[in-house]
Design an enzyme around this catalytic site. Structure first.
Site, PDB file in Angstrom:
ATOM      1  N   GLY A 264       0.744  -1.254  -0.142  1.00 39.69           N
ATOM      2  CA  GLY A 264       0.013   0.164  -0.086  1.00 39.69           C
ATOM      3  C   GLY A 264       0.806   1.218   0.145  1.00 39.69           C
TER       4      GLY A 264
ATOM      5  N   SER B 151      -4.989  -1.395   3.730  1.00 36.51           N
ATOM      6  CA  SER B 151      -5.956  -2.054   4.307  1.00 36.51           C
ATOM      7  C   SER B 151      -7.155  -1.211   3.651  1.00 36.51           C
ATOM      8  CB  SER B 151      -5.895  -1.715   6.007  1.00 36.51           C
ATOM      9  OG  SER B 151      -7.176  -2.297   6.462  1.00 36.51           O
TER      10      SER B 151
ATOM     11  N   SER C  69      -4.603  -0.591  14.408  1.00 31.61           N
ATOM     12  CA  SER C  69      -4.960   0.570  14.726  1.00 31.61           C
ATOM     13  C   SER C  69      -5.491   0.551  16.224  1.00 31.61           C
ATOM     14  CB  SER C  69      -6.252   1.041  13.859  1.00 31.61           C
ATOM     15  OG  SER C  69      -7.385   1.997  14.510  1.00 31.61           O
TER      16      SER C  69
ATOM     17  N   TYR D 123     -12.148   0.286  21.789  1.00 35.26           N
ATOM     18  CA  TYR D 123     -13.431   0.435  21.401  1.00 35.26           C
ATOM     19  C   TYR D 123     -14.325  -0.731  22.217  1.00 35.26           C
ATOM     20  CZ  TYR D 123     -12.685   4.295  18.277  1.00 35.26           C
ATOM     21  OH  TYR D 123     -12.468   5.447  17.547  1.00 35.26           O
TER      22      TYR D 123
ATOM     23  N   ARG E  57     -14.058   4.879  30.911  1.00 38.94           N
ATOM     24  CA  ARG E  57     -12.960   4.816  31.780  1.00 38.94           C
ATOM     25  C   ARG E  57     -11.691   5.934  31.752  1.00 38.94           C
ATOM     26  NH1 ARG E  57      -9.530  -0.482  29.665  1.00 38.94           N
ATOM     27  NH2 ARG E  57      -7.246   0.716  29.992  1.00 38.94           N
TER      28      ARG E  57
ATOM     29  N   LYS F 260     -10.187  -3.916  11.653  1.00 35.08           N
ATOM     30  CA  LYS F 260      -8.661  -3.610  12.002  1.00 35.08           C
ATOM     31  C   LYS F 260      -8.561  -4.854  13.141  1.00 35.08           C
ATOM     32  CE  LYS F 260      -6.215  -1.375  10.565  1.00 35.08           C
ATOM     33  NZ  LYS F 260      -5.373  -1.004   9.183  1.00 35.08           N
TER      34      LYS F 260
ATOM     35  N   SER G 146      -8.813  10.979   8.727  1.00 36.93           N
ATOM     36  CA  SER G 146      -8.289  11.909   9.797  1.00 36.93           C
ATOM     37  C   SER G 146      -8.238  13.330   9.087  1.00 36.93           C
ATOM     38  CB  SER G 146      -7.196  11.323  10.545  1.00 36.93           C
ATOM     39  OG  SER G 146      -7.192  10.436  11.348  1.00 36.93           O
TER      40      SER G 146
ATOM     41  N   PHE H 129     -10.471  12.468  19.872  1.00 43.09           N
ATOM     42  CA  PHE H 129      -9.614  11.404  19.469  1.00 43.09           C
ATOM     43  C   PHE H 129      -8.052  11.548  19.857  1.00 43.09           C
ATOM     44  CE2 PHE H 129     -11.313  13.621  15.679  1.00 43.09           C
ATOM     45  CZ  PHE H 129     -10.316  14.366  15.565  1.00 43.09           C
TER      46      PHE H 129
END
Length: 342
Positions: A8, A84, A125, A131, A136, A160, A200, A220
């Site tokens: 890639g 990916s 990732s 996720y 927390r 991922k 992003s 993020f």
């Protein structure tokens, strides 16, 4: 110097990995899905300062097919598997993303094992770590895994996670001595070298273009693409990186509103279209029923996932630029390349 395959190479992370490998004097190979993408890769390398990459060669291979992978890895010392599938919207069938990510990773690992490659570094990732969990305070680290039953697990996150799980299972069951290291980046920003970039980067472009009248309440982690590439190179050769995962993140989380404020403060008139307001969550949920791009945002509203890059820092000596520097490098490159409204 080693011979290294980067899968890639036309992608945002892949091209920066190729740049750094070439600068270090390695013989580099990269895969593209179509031969005509070679022109795009060479243009991005020129933009990144690699004027005449004589030590770069191209191979045509696709994650969804076996053809080309054996030839691409033959004679390689290392493989850095960055490629990916990525989508800016939520696919109707999650397997459109999951199957090529998982099966493509296994194709690369199998070909690398059969070719006698020493180690493969896989780009996973933070989505495979943080996720599907209850809120927390404790930062996520490399011992954590995403809970696939969580309501906020979108197809990309699932792809991922399953691809990385499959990679570790392959090494354990049939790796036959092949070594594996995995990099788990947060949201990747930094200098864009061409029109191919990640979701992003699209956030910063949308802010600069004024595409959003108000921003969603989304947070993020941030990391610069140059530091992500550097961590791949460190994990490729460091003996202690064998069998390890490394989170790539810089500092604390940022909200989209934080990013907007940073752009307005540092770019002045060039950020005149950047919105100043944060939209209420109910407005975003309502808009998502009409705007497919927002569907992936809804499960993220208000959720703060902190993570730590301490393991990469202590084990590999990795040091990351600040999130602010990464964001501003993104904006400056988008403006310079004419990828935002004048």
């Amino acid at each position: 110097m080693a011979t290294i395959l980067v899968t890639g190479g036309s992608g945002f992370v892949g091209i920066h990995v190729v740049l750094q490998l070439l600068a270090a004097g390695h013989a580099v190979r990269t895969t593209v899905r179509r031969p005509d993408r070679q022109v795009d890769v060479l243009a991005m390398l020129r933009e990144g300062g690699a004027a005449a990459p004589e030590s770069l060669s191209f191979f045509t291979a696709d994650l969804t097919a076996d053809q080309g992978w054996r030839e691409a890895v033959a004679g390689c010392d290392y493989v850095i598997h960055v490629a990916s599938p990525l989508s800016t919207s939520v696919p109707k069938d999650e397997n459109e993303m999951i199957v090529p990510a998982r099966d493509g990773t296994l194709r690369v690992l199998r070909a690398a094992r059969d070719a006698g490659v020493r180690r493969v570094v896989v780009t996973s990732s933070l989505g495979a770590i943080g996720y599907g969990h209850k809120p927390r305070e404790k930062p996520f680290d490399e011992t954590d895994w995403t809970n696939l039953d969580g309501a906020d697990v979108q197809p990309y996150i699932k792809s991922k996670t399953l691809a990385e799980r499959a990679a570790w299972d392959f090494i354990a069951r049939e790796g036959n001595g092949l070594e594996l290291s995995v990099i788990n980046p947060a949201g990747i920003f930094g200098p864009v070298l061409g029109p191919d970039f990640s979701g992003s980067i699209e956030i910063v472009r949308s802010l600069l273009d004024g595409a959003m009248p108000a921003v969603p309440r989304v947070y993020f982690g941030v990391v610069d693409v140059r530091d992500v590439a550097d961590l791949h190179l460190r994990a490729m050769t460091a003996p202690e990186a064998k069998g390890e995962r490394f989170i790539a993140v810089s500092g604390d989380t940022m909200s989209i509103l934080d990013i907007g404020r940073l752009l307005r403060r540092e770019l002045g008139p060039r950020a005149r279209r950047v919105p100043r307001l944060q939209a209420p969550d109910w407005v975003v949920r309502l808009a998502a029923t009409r705007i497919p791009l927002l569907q992936a945002v809804v499960p993220m509203l208000g959720k703060v996932r902190r993570a730590t890059g301490a393991k990469a820092e202590t084990m590999l000596g990795w040091q990351a630029r600040s999130g602010e520097e990464a964001i501003l490098a993104t904006a400056e490159s988008l403006i310079r390349l004419g990828l935002v409204k004048a």
